[in-house]
Enzyme design. Structure first.
Site, PDB file in Angstrom:
ATOM      1  N   PRO A  92       8.009  -6.516   4.749  1.00 24.25           N
ATOM      2  CA  PRO A  92       7.382  -5.345   4.517  1.00 24.25           C
ATOM      3  C   PRO A  92       7.576  -4.034   5.383  1.00 24.25           C
ATOM      4  CG  PRO A  92       5.756  -6.457   5.979  1.00 24.25           C
ATOM      5  CD  PRO A  92       7.142  -7.215   5.768  1.00 24.25           C
ATOM      6  N   ASP A 126       0.703  -1.211   0.098  1.00 22.48           N
ATOM      7  CA  ASP A 126       0.044  -0.018  -0.128  1.00 22.48           C
ATOM      8  C   ASP A 126       0.626   1.198   0.183  1.00 22.48           C
ATOM      9  OD1 ASP A 126       1.015  -0.264   2.337  1.00 22.48           O
ATOM     10  OD2 ASP A 126      -0.890  -0.161   3.515  1.00 22.48           O
ATOM     11  N   ARG A 148      -3.982   5.143   6.529  1.00 27.81           N
ATOM     12  CA  ARG A 148      -4.368   4.792   5.174  1.00 27.81           C
ATOM     13  C   ARG A 148      -5.426   5.643   4.600  1.00 27.81           C
ATOM     14  NH1 ARG A 148      -3.741  -0.754   3.524  1.00 27.81           N
ATOM     15  NH2 ARG A 148      -5.702  -0.603   2.446  1.00 27.81           N
ATOM     16  N   TYR A 206       1.326  -3.157  11.176  1.00 27.76           N
ATOM     17  CA  TYR A 206       2.168  -4.451  10.835  1.00 27.76           C
ATOM     18  C   TYR A 206       2.827  -4.776  12.419  1.00 27.76           C
ATOM     19  CZ  TYR A 206       2.664  -3.586   5.930  1.00 27.76           C
ATOM     20  OH  TYR A 206       2.603  -3.366   4.698  1.00 27.76           O
TER      21      TYR A 206
HETATM   22  P1  FAD Z   1       2.604  -9.507  -7.543  1.00 25.55           P
HETATM   23  O1  FAD Z   1       1.908  -8.554  -6.978  1.00 25.55           O
HETATM   24  O2  FAD Z   1       2.556 -10.932  -6.661  1.00 25.55           O
HETATM   25  O3  FAD Z   1       1.846  -9.968  -8.729  1.00 25.55           O
HETATM   26  C1  FAD Z   1       2.231 -11.212  -9.724  1.00 25.55           C
HETATM   27  C2  FAD Z   1       1.001 -11.273 -10.477  1.00 25.55           C
HETATM   28  O4  FAD Z   1       1.497 -12.201 -11.394  1.00 25.55           O
HETATM   29  C3  FAD Z   1      -0.202 -11.612  -9.939  1.00 25.55           C
HETATM   30  O5  FAD Z   1      -1.337 -10.929 -10.681  1.00 25.55           O
HETATM   31  C4  FAD Z   1      -0.553 -13.247 -10.367  1.00 25.55           C
HETATM   32  O6  FAD Z   1      -1.719 -13.549 -10.370  1.00 25.55           O
HETATM   33  C5  FAD Z   1       0.465 -13.326 -11.586  1.00 25.55           C
HETATM   34  N1  FAD Z   1       0.913 -14.539 -11.560  1.00 25.55           N
HETATM   35  C6  FAD Z   1       1.565 -15.406 -10.917  1.00 25.55           C
HETATM   36  N2  FAD Z   1       1.870 -16.449 -11.298  1.00 25.55           N
HETATM   37  C7  FAD Z   1       1.503 -16.511 -12.527  1.00 25.55           C
HETATM   38  C8  FAD Z   1       1.643 -17.537 -13.696  1.00 25.55           C
HETATM   39  N3  FAD Z   1       2.091 -18.599 -13.434  1.00 25.55           N
HETATM   40  N4  FAD Z   1       1.006 -17.029 -14.876  1.00 25.55           N
HETATM   41  C9  FAD Z   1       0.462 -15.901 -15.112  1.00 25.55           C
HETATM   42  N5  FAD Z   1       0.374 -14.957 -14.002  1.00 25.55           N
HETATM   43  C10 FAD Z   1       0.719 -15.366 -12.821  1.00 25.55           C
HETATM   44  N6  FAD Z   1       3.613  -5.986   0.469  1.00 25.55           N
HETATM   45  C11 FAD Z   1       3.945  -4.926   1.546  1.00 25.55           C
HETATM   46  O7  FAD Z   1       4.517  -3.962   1.372  1.00 25.55           O
HETATM   47  N7  FAD Z   1       2.839  -5.180   2.442  1.00 25.55           N
HETATM   48  C12 FAD Z   1       2.026  -6.061   2.834  1.00 25.55           C
HETATM   49  O8  FAD Z   1       1.413  -6.073   3.609  1.00 25.55           O
HETATM   50  C13 FAD Z   1       2.147  -7.039   1.682  1.00 25.55           C
HETATM   51  N8  FAD Z   1       1.150  -8.212   1.629  1.00 25.55           N
HETATM   52  C14 FAD Z   1       1.134  -8.957   0.853  1.00 25.55           C
HETATM   53  C15 FAD Z   1       0.478 -10.020   0.792  1.00 25.55           C
HETATM   54  C16 FAD Z   1       0.105 -10.987  -0.303  1.00 25.55           C
HETATM   55  C17 FAD Z   1      -0.731 -11.997  -0.065  1.00 25.55           C
HETATM   56  C18 FAD Z   1       1.035 -10.956  -1.253  1.00 25.55           C
HETATM   57  C19 FAD Z   1       1.020 -11.815  -2.400  1.00 25.55           C
HETATM   58  C20 FAD Z   1       2.057  -9.944  -1.128  1.00 25.55           C
HETATM   59  C21 FAD Z   1       1.961  -8.754  -0.376  1.00 25.55           C
HETATM   60  N9  FAD Z   1       2.737  -7.879  -0.417  1.00 25.55           N
HETATM   61  C22 FAD Z   1       2.864  -7.003   0.605  1.00 25.55           C
HETATM   62  C23 FAD Z   1       4.159  -7.688  -1.407  1.00 25.55           C
HETATM   63  C24 FAD Z   1       3.269  -6.879  -2.594  1.00 25.55           C
HETATM   64  O9  FAD Z   1       2.082  -6.997  -2.921  1.00 25.55           O
HETATM   65  C25 FAD Z   1       4.402  -7.210  -3.666  1.00 25.55           C
HETATM   66  O10 FAD Z   1       5.769  -6.626  -3.255  1.00 25.55           O
HETATM   67  C26 FAD Z   1       4.074  -6.433  -4.912  1.00 25.55           C
HETATM   68  O11 FAD Z   1       2.905  -6.610  -5.117  1.00 25.55           O
HETATM   69  C27 FAD Z   1       5.093  -6.905  -6.137  1.00 25.55           C
HETATM   70  O12 FAD Z   1       4.707  -6.910  -7.156  1.00 25.55           O
HETATM   71  P2  FAD Z   1       4.719  -8.004  -8.411  1.00 25.55           P
HETATM   72  O13 FAD Z   1       3.846  -7.308  -9.518  1.00 25.55           O
HETATM   73  O14 FAD Z   1       6.093  -8.305  -8.589  1.00 25.55           O
HETATM   74  O15 FAD Z   1       4.025  -9.250  -7.855  1.00 25.55           O
END
Ligand code: FAD
Length: 667
Positions: free
Chosen positions: A367, A50, A271, A279
């Site tokens: 986080p 966030d 927020r 946290y």
């Molecule tokens: P992600 O946001 O994980 O996006 C990955 C995307 O790829 C998703 O849409 C998924 O559906 C898609 N995907 C995955 N595998 C495949 C596949 N094989 N084929 C096609 N698509 C696929 N960060 C914080 O700072 N505070 C928090 O409290 C926090 N809580 C979190 C809770 C959860 C459940 C998760 C998953 C993450 C959390 N994070 C938190 C981390 C934060 O969300 C990530 O650091 C950030 O979203 C990174 O972005 P990203 O796009 O690299 O990965």
């Protein structure tokens, strides 16, 4: 049945989280032939990351939608620290400005991830005129790289086979709670047996020039490349809780760090609206369960916590004990999660510089520093324009190696900072001095704004190689401008209209390089006057390297944008005295008036500062540029300072050679 589909695309993005969206927004703006797929049928609806750090706000501004965070987010201005006194009673020990005042025009801002993703979806829609949409729910089945064709820029050497999932199979299973939460099983792994949509048309074979894996911490793409993240799992278990609180805690609308005498530590993040995120360290609240490890997990089996046992009440109860004697009750519980911290970095971010990974696929950590989503999106911001340059034939593929060299360093720095912070937060109460606690947070404050990220010497950053990771470099021509860092923002005066501008307003993310000609006070110095004329004549001449790299059918400033920032009295400079190079005309003969600026110190007229922001020094002073000497400053398409050289023909010749090492002539 019909034949399975087969298609070609320049860039295939796998994973539509914040990282994938950042890539897509660049590609949609630059008109790159790109597709983005995601296995899930929905974007994030609640919770997760966030925080937008100040640098991310600047980047969002560079894509033209900063009004959305500015109107929708909670913006951080103050931070408080609570610690126990000699009797173990919680009290406020410090209150200070949040972040580093003055480092950016923007403050850290927070809102839930789903909303941030929506802004990107809207921007991508606008830039691509509705043609680039996330294709869901699509799961990749295989990825192959034809190594015999990786050096052929016309080839599509990466093949990805995908299938469209039946709608009912495209949602992760959430563990049985009423409140939305982040405790779900991953799906789409090797043993996946989810059904594809019924007919053959559900299957497609995609041939791509480049594949970018932004598919999160459990990255499927990373596994296909055989890249195994390196690092360690800690015993630290964190709970995250988003509630609308009812409380008598006086600083609930400020960012707080609370370190209790014997109940642990927590962070308070106000927020959007009346929502607050907590946290919280959960040590002792959850049990470590004997759990089988999975093949691809580096968490040893016996040390895993059973995440399905974590409840919102458990996190709330711990928060109440840390915050006591203040009260805390939820009027509404929106989201929660719990996780065991693993600090890991992939040792490499690519395969053959044809398939790249970015974001959580490359690095995971706690986080607390509020960096996960930011650093992830910054990976994408670094990578996208380089891929675009190569796909459009503007630059040689050799520039792509700078993605890993630049971002791996940042990932390692992040893990180092996170390790320090995590140990402090999770240390047994009483073992860490509160001074030490605050010192680490303060040291990390600048890093956490995202602004001082400093790339080392490379093809795209002209400076000596550094010896230590925090060694900075400035040219003697611009003694306060760090080569390798993003160029700081500052006020300057628009010559055509006498209006103050922010430098960053003239540096939108369009994929263009900028050459800022700080030509000095050319009206007081004949040499400077001659220099600005010579440099201007060069840039309008047929020999100019800018012309060489600009395709005939595109705008004159689409590859390299020339901007003049003089240090003369702006009333003493007449528009027609400005060399033509900085008064360029489009195909109709209409002048672009916004290439000429003056130092704010010399801006006369009604709009002379103080402005709303108060009076500041001029941009020459801010960057350490001598008004009697000047400098040419090259800014990369991602806003980082690439090179500083002399504001004369010698400097221009140097730039010509420098660009020549990686740019490709257009026509
Ligand atoms: P992600 O946001 O994980 O996006 C990955 C995307 O790829 C998703 O849409 C998924 O559906 C898609 N995907 C995955 N595998 C495949 C596949 N094989 N084929 C096609 N698509 C696929 N960060 C914080 O700072 N505070 C928090 O409290 C926090 N809580 C979190 C809770 C959860 C459940 C998760 C998953 C993450 C959390 N994070 C938190 C981390 C934060 O969300 C990530 O650091 C950030 O979203 C990174 O972005 P990203 O796009 O690299 O990965």
């Amino acid at each position: 049945g019909s034949q399975a589909k087969e298609s070609n695309v320049d860039v295939l993005i796998i994973g539509a989280g914040p990282t994938g969206f950042m890539l897509a927004v660049w590609f949609s703006r630059l008109g790159i032939n790109a597709r983005i797929i995601d296995k899930s049928s929905d974007k994030v609806q609640a919770g997760q990351a966030d925080g937008l750090h100040p640098r991310m706000m600047e980047i969002i501004d560079s894509f033209g939608f900063v009004h959305r965070p500015l109107t929708e987010c909670t913006i951080g201005f103050e931070a408080c620290y609570y610690e126990p006194d000699a009797n173990g009673q919680l009290h406020k020990v410090d209150r200070r400005a949040e972040g580093i005042p003055g480092i950016s025009r923007y403050n850290g801002s927070v809102i839930h991830q789903g909303r941030i993703e929506q802004w990107f979806i809207d921007a991508i829609d606008g830039f691509s005129k509705g043609t680039m949409k996330v294709e869901r729910p699509i799961l990749p089945d295989s990825l192959d790289i034809d190594e015999s064709r990786i050096h052929d820029q016309t080839a599509y050497p990466v093949t990805v086979k995908v299938r469209k999932l039946a709608e009912q199979d495209a949602h992760p299973e959430q563990y049985g709670h009423r409140v939305q939460n982040g405790l779900h099983r991953q799906f789409g792994g090797e043993e996946d047996n989810r059904t594809a949509a019924a007919d053959d048309s559900a299957y497609e074979t995609i041939h791509a020039k480049y594949v970018l894996g932004t598919d999160g911490a459990h990255s499927w793409v990373r596994k296909q490349l055989g890249i195994v993240p390196v690092g360690e799992t800690t015993d630290h278990v964190w709970g995250v809780l988003d509630i609308v609180p009812i409380t008598d805690f006086p600083d609930i609308r400020k960012r707080c760090s609370i370190h209790s005498a014997s109940e642990g530590s927590m962070m308070v993040i106000p927020r959007e609206g009346v929502v607050v995120r907590f946290y919280i360290q959960l040590k002792g609240d959850v049990e470590y369960q004997e759990q089988p490890g999975t093949a691809n997990s580096s968490v040893p089996a016996a040390r895993r916590i059973d995440r399905s046992k974590i409840t919102a009440d458990m996190i709330l109860e711990r928060a109440q004990r840390i915050m006591a004697p203040y009260t805390l009750e939820p009027a509404e519980t929106l989201w929660f999660t719990g996780y065991q911290i693993g600090q890991r970095v992939a040792p490499t971010f690519h395969k053959h510089e044809r398939v790249f990974i970015a974001g959580d696929a490359c690095h995971t950590h706690s986080p607390k520093a509020g960096q996960g989503m930011n650093v992830s999106m910054m990976d994408a911001h670094n990578l996208a324009w380089k891929i675009a340059h190569v796909v459009r034939g503007r630059a040689r593929p050799s520039i792509l190696s700078t993605y890993e060299s630049e971002r791996l360093q940042v990932a390692n720095d992040l893990i180092a900072y996170d390790t320090k912070l995590s140990r402090l937060f999770s240390a047994p109460p009483g073992t860490i001095s509160t001074d030490e606690f605050r010192k680490v947070i303060e040291q990390g404050m600048a890093f956490s704004t995202g602004c001082p990220i400093d790339y080392d010497a490379s093809l795209l950053v002209s400076k000596p190689n550094r010896k230590t990771s925090d060694e900075t470099f400035t040219s003697s021509l611009a003694t306060r401008l760090f080569v390798g860092q993003r160029i700081p923002d500052h006020r300057m005066g628009g010559q055509c209209e006498g209006r103050p501008w922010w430098l960053h307003e003239r540096l939108p993310s369009t994929g263009a390089w900028r050459i800022l000609n700080f030509c000095g006070d050319f009206q007081s110095h004949d040499t400077l006057k001659q220099n600005v004329r010579d440099v201007g004549e060069y840039f309008v001449s047929a020999d100019s390297f800018v012309k060489r790299y600009t395709p005939k059918e595109t705008r004159f400033d689409s590859v390299v944008d020339n901007i003049l920032i003089h240090a003369c009295d702006n009333w003493a400079v007449e528009w027609n005295d400005v060399p033509e190079a900085w008064r360029p005309k489009d195909h109709r003969g209409v002048v672009d008036y916004w290439k000429v600026f003056g130092d704010m110190d010399n801006l006369q007229g009604n709009l002379n500062p103080p402005t709303n922001e108060g009076r500041t020094t001029g941009i020459y002073d801010k960057f350490g540029i001598d008004k009697d000497v000047g400098a040419l400053v090259v800014v990369r398409p991602d806003g980082h300072v690439a090179k500083v050289t002399r504001a004369d023909m010698e400097g221009v010749k140097e730039l010509e050679g420098w660009f020549g090492a990686f740019m490709v002539p257009a026509n």
